[in-house]
Design a protein around this motif. Structure first.
Motif: not given
Length: 124
Positions: A63-78, A116-121
């Motif tokens: 996986y890879e992930w990024e974090q900002s003040g508004e959102e955490i984004t996770v990309r799961l590989r495979g 309070g941030v959004a999480v996108a997976v």
């Protein structure tokens, strides 16, 4: 100048006061830029530092992930995209966990507070 000398006297020496003033300056600049979410505590030195949103993330083989003040984004590989809707995501102000079925796909501490941030997976 005078403020530094006063702070040094309060702190009992130059090093601690200089460090505190430097960290206060870093925090003030981040607030002035409207980007206090870029503040993090460096794991090695323990000092308050600014990080780019790319630096407030990470990557592994799965996986890879990024974090900002508004959102955490996770990309799961495979992981098949069809399974993405059945993922269970749990986040706190300082950690993130993603599970599927009975298994844990990832769990870890966040680099900066993320209340309070959004999480996108995403499955990729």
């Amino acid at each position: 100048g005078a403020r530094l000398a006063e702070e040094e006297a309060k702190a009992g020496g130059g090093g601690a006061a200089r460090l505190r003033l430097a960290e206060e300056a870093v925090m003030a600049l981040a607030r002035a830029d409207g980007d206090a979410s870029s503040l993090a505590v460096d794991g090695e030195s323990g000092r308050v530092v600014r990080r780019s949103h790319a630096e407030l993330g990470g990557a592994t083989e799965s996986y890879e992930w990024e974090q900002s003040g508004e959102e955490i984004t996770v990309r799961l590989r495979g992981l098949p995209r069809s399974l993405a809707s059945s993922l269970r995501v749990r986040s706190t102000s300082d950690s993130l966990e993603v599970r599927h079925g009975g298994g844990e796909l990832l769990r870890g501490k966040l680099h900066a507070q993320a209340a309070g941030v959004a999480v996108a997976v995403f499955a990729t």
